[in-house]
Enzyme design. Sequence first.
Site, PDB file in Angstrom:
ATOM      1  N   CYS A   2       0.868  -1.181   0.000  1.00  0.00           N
ATOM      2  CA  CYS A   2       0.000   0.000   0.000  1.00  0.00           C
ATOM      3  C   CYS A   2       0.899   1.224   0.000  1.00  0.00           C
ATOM      4  O   CYS A   2       1.490   1.567   1.024  1.00  0.00           O
ATOM      5  CB  CYS A   2      -0.905  -0.006   1.235  1.00  0.00           C
ATOM      6  SG  CYS A   2      -2.014   1.432   1.320  1.00  0.00           S
ATOM      7  N   GLU A 127      -3.631   0.844  -6.178  1.00  0.00           N
ATOM      8  CA  GLU A 127      -2.658  -0.202  -6.468  1.00  0.00           C
ATOM      9  C   GLU A 127      -2.492  -0.287  -7.978  1.00  0.00           C
ATOM     10  O   GLU A 127      -3.438  -0.025  -8.733  1.00  0.00           O
ATOM     11  CB  GLU A 127      -3.109  -1.543  -5.888  1.00  0.00           C
ATOM     12  CG  GLU A 127      -2.010  -2.594  -5.852  1.00  0.00           C
ATOM     13  CD  GLU A 127      -0.759  -2.112  -5.142  1.00  0.00           C
ATOM     14  OE1 GLU A 127       0.171  -1.654  -5.854  1.00  0.00           O
ATOM     15  OE2 GLU A 127      -0.711  -2.174  -3.896  1.00  0.00           O
TER      16      GLU A 127
END
Length: 333
Positions: A2, A127
Amino acid sequence: MCGRTACSLAADNLRRACAYRDRRGRQRQPEWVRQERYQPSYNKGPQSSGPVLLSRRHLQQDADSSERVLMDMRWGLVPSWFKQDNPSKLQFNTSNCRSDTMLSKSSYKGALLKGKRCVVLADGFYEWQQQSGGKQPYFIYFPQSKDAMETEGDEEWKGWRLLTMAGIFDCWEPPGGGEMLYTYTIITVDASKDVSFIHHRMPAILDGDEAIRKWLDFAEVPTQEAVKLIQPTENIVFHPVSTFVNNIRNNTPECVAAIELGAKKEVKATPSNKGMLGWLKKSQESSPQKKENDLPKWTSQFIQSPSPKKTSADVLQQWLGKQGQPPAKKHKA
């Protein structure tokens, strides 16, 4: 992993969105600590600051450990034992912490065993999927209620459901004295099946207030019990977004706007995108973005995903009530 998030709610709305029940069952809102430092953003990266929840007892020893406070901390944990005079001299990346090593690596073990657990708040995270022609970004977040809407004042929050990620924080004091620096890391786990085609890692997401309570209440829930909460979750949805988000300096609602893959053309505003941008703007009393007419126009080439198991633009559209489409459903394996 992340490495980029969005958290666009204004400080007051963020507090309302984090309402909870304390040990006595009373409805509460966490109090802000250093609220003036919080800056909403559609594009947060490591070394920037972001909002986290933590137990009040970390700041006030006689406080009820079930009470929560909101605090703006820097992303990228600086261990309390770090001896250099400048935290930027830390030689390793601590923005993410792997769940399988968090109890063995010295950067995190000490803080975790001392109960320094926090919940990192975001609208969602970004992402990037590796493709032959480059990387395709996605925005990933909790499913949203089709009846969700922004409410005013002290009414119960019915707006965007924040993504709640498990984190570890620490407090570093400069060797020569000075202001304490609070920093955090986001715990990561193996990606769940639905998002593994995007990336093999994802943040550890705490789904529901009971999981949040157990993670934060370090006085009642020991470390060995709390770490059992660190698991992949399937309760997330996602949609592809423009490569506009790739540049960390781009900080406007377009970062989270859904796009269609496979189109080699300029991305044009759609009714759903306009609706989403409108709600995001109205949700803030003080926002980081410019007026809509001043927003940069952006173009990009998008490559068809080989196996997009699902997208969730429909969830946003239904939530905004602009097109009346049903929310995105998860595909079962």
